[in-house]
Design an enzyme around this catalytic site. Structure first.
Site, short mmCIF file in Angstrom:
data_model
loop_
_atom_site.label_atom_id
_atom_site.label_comp_id
_atom_site.label_asym_id
_atom_site.label_seq_id
_atom_site.Cartn_x
_atom_site.Cartn_y
_atom_site.Cartn_z
N GLY A 223 9.45 37.38 18.65
CA GLY A 223 9.74 38.70 19.20
C GLY A 223 9.78 39.77 18.13
N SER A 224 9.42 40.97 18.52
CA SER A 224 9.53 42.14 17.64
C SER A 224 9.57 43.37 18.53
CB SER A 224 8.34 42.21 16.67
OG SER A 224 7.13 42.36 17.38
N HIS B 286 9.00 -5.35 -1.48
CA HIS B 286 8.14 -6.41 -2.04
C HIS B 286 7.21 -5.90 -3.13
CE1 HIS B 286 8.59 -9.39 1.55
NE2 HIS B 286 9.69 -9.23 0.83
N ASP C 225 0.83 -1.20 0.00
CA ASP C 225 0.00 0.00 0.00
C ASP C 225 0.86 1.25 0.00
OD1 ASP C 225 0.47 0.99 2.86
OD2 ASP C 225 -0.13 -1.08 3.20
N LYS D 216 4.98 46.97 17.71
CA LYS D 216 5.29 47.48 16.38
C LYS D 216 4.79 48.92 16.26
CE LYS D 216 1.02 45.64 14.33
NZ LYS D 216 0.46 44.76 13.26
N PHE E 184 9.80 37.25 7.07
CA PHE E 184 8.47 37.39 6.47
C PHE E 184 8.52 38.26 5.21
CE2 PHE E 184 7.44 36.05 10.73
CZ PHE E 184 6.34 35.24 10.56
N GLY F 265 0.92 39.91 15.44
CA GLY F 265 1.62 38.75 14.92
C GLY F 265 2.09 37.83 16.02
N GLU G 89 1.13 33.90 16.75
CA GLU G 89 2.11 32.84 17.00
C GLU G 89 1.84 32.15 18.32
OE1 GLU G 89 5.62 35.04 14.39
OE2 GLU G 89 5.72 35.04 16.58
N ARG H 180 4.36 30.80 9.80
CA ARG H 180 4.31 30.59 11.25
C ARG H 180 4.05 29.13 11.59
NH1 ARG H 180 1.53 36.17 11.35
NH2 ARG H 180 3.12 37.46 12.37
#
Length: 489
Positions: A296-297, A159, A121, A399, A364, A410, A414, A382
């Site tokens: 992180g940002s 096989h 299979d 940000k 990104f 963001g 995450e 992500r």
């Protein structure tokens, strides 16, 4: 945090397997050999089921036969070597597209590049492809001479394959001619058994080909054979079975287990089939804990300041690499550069490590203009990064939007993806912004995020939220917490 485990010798054997096979996974030396038992759980027949109709036409009972290869040969002998019925049986039984089992899916997620099977299979291939891996399937000698570009895994079907039932290995004739028709498979499997550590699943060890190959390896390497493992269900007493019959079967299983040790194959027993899945889940869980996802940002570094923040992140990354852990990250603004700096410096401090092995970065693609397409791509990024990890660390998370500094949605995305996939979530609350929000959420519902965790986990996590203007003071507690989560103790 701890999964329930058996006691006594079974406990020691299981822990020995998990520890040693995990090392082979990390070293890219692990392989799997899959037998009919794994496919039967998906709804396919095993050999007795496949040949039951053939046995009836011969006046035999497939459930009473131990040499099923001979049974297939008896059929050919009585039909002037016409194997049409055998080929039709394969088509009838294996053409239905069954779904891979959870065991197949776990194996496909692990970093295993070499799969061997006696099954016809395509469950292994389907599971690997569903996990986004490129599969190079080989079931003819010609296949062995070609290589699929960019392959992630190789599946050797020694096989044959359901697409060519007339060429499947079934009868004594097929086995006796195997060294002529499939000689390179014998050579390839011999090489893998020497170089890799195999895990046998759903395999009964009655296959003449494998027995021949293992015997040759044993004769060549004697006391220097590589360690292999198989997971098997311990013989249970059937309903209505006499005590003497049960004891006989148990004795036979113990003798077979001892005989496998001649080939350095150690048997790990489970009491029922669901325990196999539990064992594979534990293996996957421990493997994923060796990878830390850093989220992180920062557009505003707050009271920590840019220099101290970057130094904190760089030191964290260096320490993780030094502990032989992997790092995945999306290269967040203001944080990603420090991750790279610390990780690469530590990786390059020794010649035995490479960046590709220990650091996975996915900047990104912010240049995608269509918002829906951008969001779709970001989510896929992500998911792929987080799916590799077992621990997620969150630092800052803000940000700039216009003239304002806002929390990073963001990072929230995450966090939710990591939570869905069962990662240990470690927000550094003292870094502020979204991380502080996530830290509050986790600590307020600690028992849900860290079920059965020892008290030191709560203490260390709570310490990561205590306000400080010196981020380096948090490095020790953070690394201690990661050590606890990685070890599972």
């Amino acid at each position: 945090m701890k999964r329930p485990k058996p006691s006594g010798q079974a406990d020691r054997d299981t822990e020995d397997f998990l520890s040693k096979y995990l090392k082979e996974l990390n070293a890219d030396n692990a392989a799997v050999f899959v037998g009919a038992g794994l496919s039967k759980a998906a709804g396919y027949v095993d050999w007795p089921g496949l040949l039951s109709e053939v046995a009836q036409t011969l006046g035999l009972d497939a459930s009473k036969e131990t040499d099923l290869v001979a049974l297939a040969q008896y059929h050919l002998n009585s039909n002037a070597t016409n194997r049409h019925q055998l080929s039709q049986l394969l088509i009838d039984e294996f053409s239905d597209l069954k779904a891979p089992t959870e065991n197949h899916e776990i194996l496909a997620r692990l970093p295993i590049r070499t799969f061997w099977t006696t099954n016809y299979d395509r469950l292994i291939e389907k599971a690997l492809e569903a996990g986004g891996k490129r599969v190079d399937t080989k079931y003819t000698q010609e296949h062995l001479a070609t290589t699929r570009r960019g392959r992630d895994a190789v599946v050797y079907k020694m096989h044959g394959d359901i697409e060519h039932p007339d060429k499947a290995i079934l009868s004594k004739d097929d086995y006796e001619r195997y060294h002529q028709t499939h000689g390179p498979f014998t050579t390839a499997l011999s090489g893998d058994l020497v170089e890799k550590t195999f895990l046998f699943l759903g395999f009964s060890f009655t296959d003449p080909n494998l027995d021949f190959i293992m015997s040759r390896i044993r004769a060549t390497f004697t006391n220097h054979q590589r360690q292999h493992y198989c997971i098997a269900r311990r013989r249970a007493r059937f309903k209505g079975e006499k005590e003497a019959e049960y004891q006989y079967a148990l004795t036979k299983q113990n003798l077979v287990t001892q005989d496998l040790m001649r080939f350095n194959i150690k048997t790990i027993f489970v009491d029922d089939f669901p325990q196999i899945t539990t064992l594979l889940k534990t293996l996957e869980d421990r493997y994923r804990r060796r990878t830390v996802f850093i989220s992180g940002s920062a557009a505003d570094y707050g009271s920590w300041g840019q220099g101290a923040t970057e130094e904190f992140v760089a030191k964290l990354s260096r320490a993780l690499i030094e502990k032989d852990l992997r790092i995945t990250s999306g290269f967040g603004v203001g944080i990603g550069g420090a991750v790279v700096t610390g990780a690469v410096q530590q990786i390059y401090s020794t010649r035995q490590r490479s960046v590709d092995e220990q650091l996975v970065l996915r900047p990104f693609p912010i240049g995608i203009k269509d918002p829906d397409e951008r969001q779709k791509t970001f989510t896929r990024y992500r998911v792929e990064l987080i799916a590799q990890a077992g621990i997620a660390v969150f630092v800052m998370g803000n940000k700039k939007v216009g003239a304002s500094i806002v929390t990073a949605d963001g990072m929230r995305s995450e966090f939710e993806l990591a939570k869905e996939r069962g990662l240990f979530l470690v927000p550094v609350g003292a870094s502020g912004s979204m991380s502080a929000e996530l830290w509050n959420e986790v600590t307020k519902d600690f028992d849900r995020f860290f079920p059965s965790a020892p008290p030191k986990v709560r203490k260390l996590l709570e310490g990561l939220g205590e306000p400080t203007d010196k981020p380096e003071t948090l490095l020790g507690p953070l690394l201690d917490l990661i050590n606890v989560l990685t070890s599972g103790t």
